[in-house]
Design an enzyme around this catalytic site. Structure first.
Site, short mmCIF file in Angstrom:
data_model
loop_
_atom_site.label_atom_id
_atom_site.label_comp_id
_atom_site.label_asym_id
_atom_site.label_seq_id
_atom_site.Cartn_x
_atom_site.Cartn_y
_atom_site.Cartn_z
N HIS A 96 49.43 9.93 39.27
CA HIS A 96 48.84 10.93 40.16
C HIS A 96 49.76 11.09 41.36
O HIS A 96 49.87 10.18 42.18
CB HIS A 96 47.44 10.47 40.59
CG HIS A 96 46.71 11.49 41.42
ND1 HIS A 96 45.37 11.34 41.76
CD2 HIS A 96 47.09 12.66 41.98
CE1 HIS A 96 44.99 12.37 42.49
NE2 HIS A 96 46.02 13.19 42.64
N GLU A 149 49.10 13.97 37.18
CA GLU A 149 47.93 14.52 37.86
C GLU A 149 48.33 14.99 39.25
O GLU A 149 49.11 14.32 39.93
CB GLU A 149 46.84 13.45 37.97
CG GLU A 149 46.34 12.93 36.64
CD GLU A 149 45.35 11.79 36.80
OE1 GLU A 149 44.59 11.55 35.85
OE2 GLU A 149 45.35 11.13 37.87
N HIS A 164 38.27 8.24 34.24
CA HIS A 164 37.80 7.90 35.59
C HIS A 164 36.73 6.83 35.52
O HIS A 164 35.66 7.03 34.95
CB HIS A 164 37.26 9.09 36.39
CG HIS A 164 37.18 8.77 37.87
ND1 HIS A 164 38.30 8.75 38.67
CD2 HIS A 164 36.15 8.40 38.65
CE1 HIS A 164 37.94 8.40 39.90
NE2 HIS A 164 36.65 8.17 39.91
#
Length: 262
Positions: free
Chosen positions: A43, A70, A215
Site C-alpha cells: 500500500h 494499493e 482486511h
C-alpha cells in the site's frame, strides 16, 4: 485460491527506526521461495508511513512475483504509478484517511475524480481493482467502468469473528462497538456479514468480475471464507507479519498457505 501477501508491516518496522532493516527484498524472496505466495501486495500511502516510492521501484524491477499496489486517487501517486517503466500487475484503488490507523471501509464509488484515475491506469495498460464493501452498487460501478476485479472489504466480518471466537474483546485495543454485545448478537451479525460476502461474490461472478477479499483476515477467521466458491484471491498481511515476529516469516507464510490452499 490465490494468496496475496501484504508486506507493508515489514516496512513499518524499518520505518519506526528510519533504518535499513528489515530488508523488503529479503521478505520478497522468502515469500517467493515458499512457492505458496501468488502475489505481493503493498500500500503506497499518501503519508508514506511505510512503503516508499523507492520500495515500489525496487520491487517492480526485480520481483519474480506479481505486484499489487494499493493506493488512493491522489494525483501525485497516480502520476508516479502511471510513469513507471516496470508496471505493477494491478493497482487496487482504496479509500484513505491520514488519521486512520488502517483502512476503515470500502471505497466510495461516487468519489470525485475516481473515474478519471481509473481511465488513467487503463490508458497505461495497468489493470485496476477497486477495494469496496460487498454491495451491488459497487459492482455495477465496476462493470460500468470496465473494472474487471474488485476486492471486498472483510473488516466487518473479521472484527465480528474475532470478537466472538478470540480474546479480542479482552485486549487493550478492543473495538468499543463490539465489546458489550452478547454472543448471540455477535453470532447473528457475523452470519449476516458472511452471507453478504457470499451473495455479492456470486453476483460479481455472474457479472464477469473477479472477486478478491482482504482486511483483518487471520489464521482463525480466514477458513470460513473458503466456503465461498466464487472467491479467487485473499490478501493478508498484518496477521502473517505478526506471527513472523514470533516464528519467522517462512513458517508464518506456510501456516497461512496451508489454511487457504487446501
Amino acid at each position: 485460491m490465490r494468496f496475496g501477501l501484504n508486506i507493508d508491516h515489514i516496512v513499518t518496522l524499518r520505518e519506526v527506526r528510519k533504518t535499513y532493516e528489515p530488508e523488503i527484498l529479503e521478505a520478497l524472496f522468502i515469500a517467493k521461495n515458499t512457492h505458496k505466495v501468488d502475489l505481493i501486495t503493498i500500500h503506497l500511502r499518501e503519508d508514506k508511513r511505510h512503503i516508499q516510492n523507492e520500495d515500489v521501484l525496487r520491487l517492480l524491477e526485480i520481483s519474480p512475483l506479481p505486484i499489487n499496489i494499493e493506493c488512493s486517487i491522489n494525483a501525485e501517486i497516480t502520476d508516479f504509478l502511471c510513469s513507471l517503466k516496470n508496471k505493477p500487475s494491478k493497482v487496487t484503488i482504496v479509500p484513505e484517511n491520514r488519521n486512520e490507523v488502517t483502512t476503515e471501509g470500502g471505497l466510495d464509488c461516487s468519489l470525485k475524480g475516481l473515474e478519471e484515475v481509473i481511465r488513467a491506469y487503463h490508458n497505461k495498460g495497468i489493470e485496476v481493482s477497486l477495494f469496496v464493501d460487498p454491495l451491488k452498487d459497487a459492482l455495477h460501478f465496476a462493470k460500468e467502468h470496465q473494472v474487471k476485479q474488485v476486492e471486498f472489504h472483510t473488516g466487518v466480518y473479521a472484527n465480528l469473528h474475532n470478537a466472538l471466537y478470540s480474546n479480542a474483546n479482552n485486549q487493550i485495543h478492543a473495538i468499543s462497538t463490539l465489546k458489550d454485545k452478547c454472543p448471540k448478537e455477535l453470532k447473528e451479525e457475523l452470519h449476516n456479514a458472511f452471507l453478504q460476502l457470499r451473495r455479492m461474490s456470486k453476483e460479481a461472478f455472474f457479472m464477469g468480475i473477479v472477486v478478491c477479499a482482504g482486511h483483518g483476515l487471520n489464521y482463525s477467521n480466514v477458513k470460513e471464507l473458503l466456503k465461498i466458491p466464487s472467491l479467487r484471491e485473499l490478501n493478508i498481511g498484518h496477521s502473517v507479519v505478526s506471527k513472523a515476529v514470533l516464528v519467522g516469516l517462512e513458517k508464518a507464510i506456510l501456516e497461512m498457505a496451508q489454511l487457504i490452499k487446501r
